[in-house]
Every structure is written in structure tokens, then in C-alpha cells.
Design a protein around this motif. Structure first.
Motif, mmCIF file in Angstrom:
data_model
loop_
_atom_site.group_PDB
_atom_site.id
_atom_site.type_symbol
_atom_site.label_atom_id
_atom_site.label_comp_id
_atom_site.label_asym_id
_atom_site.label_seq_id
_atom_site.Cartn_x
_atom_site.Cartn_y
_atom_site.Cartn_z
ATOM 1 N N ILE A 96 1.122 4.826 -8.057
ATOM 2 C CA ILE A 96 0.690 3.586 -7.411
ATOM 3 C C ILE A 96 1.819 2.911 -6.631
ATOM 4 C CG2 ILE A 96 1.080 1.881 -9.240
ATOM 5 C CD1 ILE A 96 -2.164 2.215 -7.298
ATOM 6 N N THR A 97 3.060 3.154 -7.034
ATOM 7 C CA THR A 97 4.175 2.506 -6.351
ATOM 8 C C THR A 97 4.284 2.958 -4.898
ATOM 9 O OG1 THR A 97 5.679 4.202 -7.176
ATOM 10 C CG2 THR A 97 5.519 2.178 -8.452
ATOM 11 N N ILE A 98 3.948 4.190 -4.625
ATOM 12 C CA ILE A 98 4.043 4.717 -3.262
ATOM 13 C C ILE A 98 2.710 4.594 -2.517
ATOM 14 C CG2 ILE A 98 3.497 7.113 -3.811
ATOM 15 C CD1 ILE A 98 5.860 7.871 -1.916
ATOM 16 N N PHE A 99 1.652 4.233 -3.224
ATOM 17 C CA PHE A 99 0.332 4.100 -2.615
ATOM 18 C C PHE A 99 0.309 3.046 -1.511
ATOM 19 C CE2 PHE A 99 -3.870 1.934 -2.782
ATOM 20 C CZ PHE A 99 -4.598 2.919 -2.143
ATOM 21 N N GLY A 100 1.089 1.993 -1.673
ATOM 22 C CA GLY A 100 1.127 0.934 -0.668
ATOM 23 C C GLY A 100 1.551 1.441 0.704
ATOM 24 N N LEU A 101 2.432 2.413 0.724
ATOM 25 C CA LEU A 101 2.874 3.010 1.984
ATOM 26 C C LEU A 101 1.702 3.671 2.702
ATOM 27 C CD1 LEU A 101 5.155 3.835 3.913
ATOM 28 C CD2 LEU A 101 5.517 5.835 2.464
ATOM 29 N N GLN A 102 0.914 4.419 1.954
ATOM 30 C CA GLN A 102 -0.249 5.092 2.535
ATOM 31 C C GLN A 102 -1.233 4.067 3.093
ATOM 32 O OE1 GLN A 102 -3.556 5.704 0.549
ATOM 33 N NE2 GLN A 102 -4.410 6.650 2.350
#
Length: 134
Positions: free
Chosen positions: A45-51
Motif C-alpha cells: 500500500i505504501t507504493i500504491f499512491g504512486l500508481q
């Protein structure tokens, strides 16, 4: 449930996470499983914001097809196959890891797509993208 759980988990308040899960079930076994599985599920979820940021940027630039591809990439092209395959190797944990792996892979692929398409979109300028005015 998700906002309360993720907020408290992010703040390290594991007792509150357990309380949130108990609201929806009284089964100690299910609570125990959820408490073990949430960290696996939440790692991506931490990298989901980038997507999501890249996907929204493509929408803002009139590139709806690219944005739709990115949305389908994460949930359809990555998550579904991973959720079907990983449990054969990792048991039930594979289902939870599938979400994290799909999130991370989608973010990486989105970054690659963005780095290649964004400069070309800017070169074309407004009005020359996908969106057509009626």
C-alpha cells in the motif's frame, strides 16, 4: 473498517486493530488470522499512491485509455493471476501477498509508462491527446 484498521496499524496501535476486527467477528481464530495477514496485505500500500497519482495524471492530461490500462493492470492483469497462483506455493498467505505484489509491480510499470509517455504528451501539447471535443 479499512480506514480504521489501516490508520491504527500505521500508528502501531495493534490493540486497536484487533478491536476493529472483533467488531465484525467474535471468532478468535479469524481474529488471529487477520492479525497475521494484515501486515502481508498492507506492505504494497505504501507504493500504491504512486500508481494512483500517475493514473490520475493521465486522466488530467486527456489520456483516458492509458489511465484505464493502468487501472486494469493492477487489478485484472496482475492481481487476479497472482491470487490464483501464489496460494499453490504459499498457502493462504499467497492471497494476501498477491495484493502487495500487484501494487508494487503496478507502481513500477506505471512509472516506466509515465516516464516514456509524459514527455511525448507534453510535446504534443493540449488538444492533441485522446480526448476529442464534441
Amino acid at each position: 473498517m479499512a480506514p480504521i484498521t489501516s490508520y491504527n496499524y500505521g500508528h502501531g496501535n495493534t490493540e486497536r486493530v484487533k478491536e476493529t476486527v472483533r467488531i465484525f467477528t467474535g471468532s478468535p481464530e479469524l481474529i488471529k488470522t487477520a492479525c497475521r495477514s494484515l501486515p502481508l496485505f498492507m506492505t504494497g500500500i505504501t507504493i500504491f499512491g504512486l500508481q494512483r497519482a500517475i493514473q490520475n495524471t493521465f486522466v488530467a492530461l486527456g489520456q483516458a485509455r492509458v489511465s484505464l490500462f493502468i487501472a486494469l493492470l493492477r487489478k485484472v492483469f496482475l492481481l487476479i493471476p497472482l491470487a490464483c497462483i501464489l496460494p499453490h506455493f504459499l498457502g493462504y498467505k499467497g492471497v494476501f501477498l498477491a495484493e502487495s505484489i500487484a501494487d508494487a509491480a503496478a507502481a513500477i510499470l506505471c512509472t516506466i509508462i509515465f516516464s516514456r509517455k509524459f514527455p511525448k504528451i507534453l510535446q504534443k501539447g493540449p488538444g492533441e491527446g485522446e480526448a476529442k471535443e464534441p
